[in-house]
Design a protein around this motif. Structure first.
Motif, short mmCIF file in Angstrom:
data_model
loop_
_atom_site.label_atom_id
_atom_site.label_comp_id
_atom_site.label_asym_id
_atom_site.label_seq_id
_atom_site.Cartn_x
_atom_site.Cartn_y
_atom_site.Cartn_z
N ASP A 113 7.86 2.29 -6.21
CA ASP A 113 8.01 3.00 -7.48
C ASP A 113 9.13 4.04 -7.43
OD1 ASP A 113 6.03 1.65 -8.85
OD2 ASP A 113 4.46 3.09 -8.37
N VAL A 114 9.32 4.65 -6.29
CA VAL A 114 10.31 5.72 -6.18
C VAL A 114 11.73 5.18 -6.05
CG1 VAL A 114 11.13 7.64 -4.72
CG2 VAL A 114 8.70 7.41 -5.23
N ILE A 115 11.93 4.13 -5.26
CA ILE A 115 13.30 3.67 -4.99
C ILE A 115 13.64 2.34 -5.65
CG2 ILE A 115 13.35 4.94 -2.82
CD1 ILE A 115 13.00 2.34 -1.31
N GLY A 116 12.65 1.64 -6.18
CA GLY A 116 12.92 0.35 -6.81
C GLY A 116 12.70 -0.80 -5.85
N VAL A 117 12.27 -1.93 -6.36
CA VAL A 117 11.87 -3.05 -5.51
C VAL A 117 13.06 -3.64 -4.76
CG1 VAL A 117 12.05 -4.86 -7.28
CG2 VAL A 117 10.42 -5.12 -5.38
N HIS A 118 14.23 -3.73 -5.40
CA HIS A 118 15.38 -4.32 -4.70
C HIS A 118 15.86 -3.42 -3.57
CE1 HIS A 118 18.79 -6.90 -3.99
NE2 HIS A 118 19.60 -5.86 -4.10
N VAL A 119 15.96 -2.12 -3.85
CA VAL A 119 16.37 -1.18 -2.81
C VAL A 119 15.35 -1.16 -1.68
CG1 VAL A 119 16.83 1.25 -2.29
CG2 VAL A 119 17.68 0.25 -4.42
N ALA A 120 14.06 -1.20 -2.03
CA ALA A 120 13.01 -1.23 -1.02
C ALA A 120 13.11 -2.48 -0.16
CB ALA A 120 11.64 -1.17 -1.69
N ASN A 121 13.45 -3.60 -0.78
CA ASN A 121 13.60 -4.85 -0.06
C ASN A 121 14.76 -4.79 0.92
OD1 ASN A 121 13.00 -7.48 0.63
ND2 ASN A 121 14.08 -8.39 -1.09
N ILE A 122 15.92 -4.31 0.45
CA ILE A 122 17.10 -4.20 1.31
C ILE A 122 16.82 -3.25 2.48
CG2 ILE A 122 19.48 -3.39 1.41
CD1 ILE A 122 19.25 -6.03 0.02
N GLU A 123 16.26 -2.09 2.16
CA GLU A 123 15.96 -1.10 3.20
C GLU A 123 14.92 -1.64 4.18
OE1 GLU A 123 15.86 2.16 5.59
OE2 GLU A 123 17.35 1.56 4.10
N GLY A 124 13.94 -2.38 3.67
CA GLY A 124 12.93 -2.97 4.54
C GLY A 124 13.52 -3.99 5.49
N MET A 125 14.49 -4.76 5.01
CA MET A 125 15.14 -5.74 5.88
C MET A 125 15.93 -5.04 6.98
SD MET A 125 16.31 -8.83 3.33
CE MET A 125 15.06 -10.01 2.74
#
Length: 273
Positions: A113-125
């Motif tokens: 919710d804070v950073i957005g799903v796409h940013v969260a996905n990239i950062e998670g990778m």
């Protein structure tokens, strides 16, 4: 007057070219990894996620390094979405047993919710690669490029179907997330998380309308906000301004379509995983 001496040009030296790398199609989903290892670019890590298209629960990202000689031992390895739940569970245990290295990252709904799903996905990778015990020589990701990786990398279209180590990562991510959602169901049984795993199916959408969202839902998703408004509920946490978006194309998970027009996603669209 001083005469200018001109020297005859010497023989032109050949321009060195990189060695050719032959991808052997006979090795199937192991072909790309095997080629990279033969060229000295191993270990090769595959990276994939689960839960990007869901409107509840975490986003889970996994990285995985497989032994090049494990083709037969991991027979049946495929995109996790194309496997039955029982087959995924068996393959999950086998991958954990046989993998050279792996890492799993869980990004909860609040961070999405804070950073957005796409940013969260990239950062998670990025996190999943960084947590490997040995730095990979090459990284293969599913679908889209991941900037900021500290190793040479390549985005492979439908990588979870084309590359064994990416398929292994998809199994690790999906089974981990499915088990998290099953555990969440014990605390919030009214939503049926054990069945739809947080995706916007017809049953999930109906439960949202009836009960209103929980704190495990993604409050940056339009269908969650719409259901909350019906119950006079406010977001339990900060949601990044301007993130809300409605994806009317909907989401399909495990072959079950959502109610038309109510599937929610953030900016950037929804993706099944």
């Amino acid at each position: 007057m001083t005469a200018t001496m001109r020297t005859a040009p010497g023989p032109r030296l050949p321009v060195p070219r990189p060695p050719r790398a032959v991808v052997r199609s006979s090795t199937g989903t192991w072909a790309l990894q095997s080629t990279l290892v033969r060229r000295g670019l191993g270990p090769v890590a595959g990276v994939d996620e689960a839960g990007r298209g869901a409107c509840a629960g975490p986003l889970v990202i996994a990285s995985c390094v497989l032994r090049p000689g494990d083709v037969r031992r991991l027979d049946g390895l495929n995109d996790s979405k194309l496997m039955t739940a029982a087959a995924r569970d068996r393959m999950f245990d086998l991958v954990l047993e046989r993998a050279v290295d792996h890492a799993v990252v869980v990004v909860d709904a609040a961070e999405v919710d804070v950073i957005g799903v796409h940013v969260a996905n990239i950062e998670g990778m990025r996190r999943a690669v960084a947590r490997l015990a040995e730095h990979p020589g090459y990284v293969l990701t599913d679908g889209f490029r991941v900037p900021g990786l500290t190793a040479p990398n390549l985005a492979v279209v439908k990588g979870d179907q084309a590359v064994a180590c990416v398929a292994a990562a998809s199994v690790l991510a999906k089974v981990t997330r499915d088990r998290i959602m099953a555990g969440m169901h014990e605390d919030l049984p009214v939503f049926g998380f054990d069945v739809h795993k947080g995706y916007a199916t017809a049953d999930h959408s109906a439960a949202l309308v009836k009960h209103g969202p929980s704190d495990q839902h993604r409050w940056s998703y339009a269908n969650v906000v719409a259901a909350a408004a019906e119950h006079g509920m406010r977001a339990p946490r900060r949601v990044r301004s301007g993130l809300l978006h409605l994806d009317r194309a909907g989401v399909v998970q495990n072959g079950v379509p959502p109610v038309s027009g109510v599937a929610g996603s953030q900016a950037g669209g929804a993706r099944t995983a």
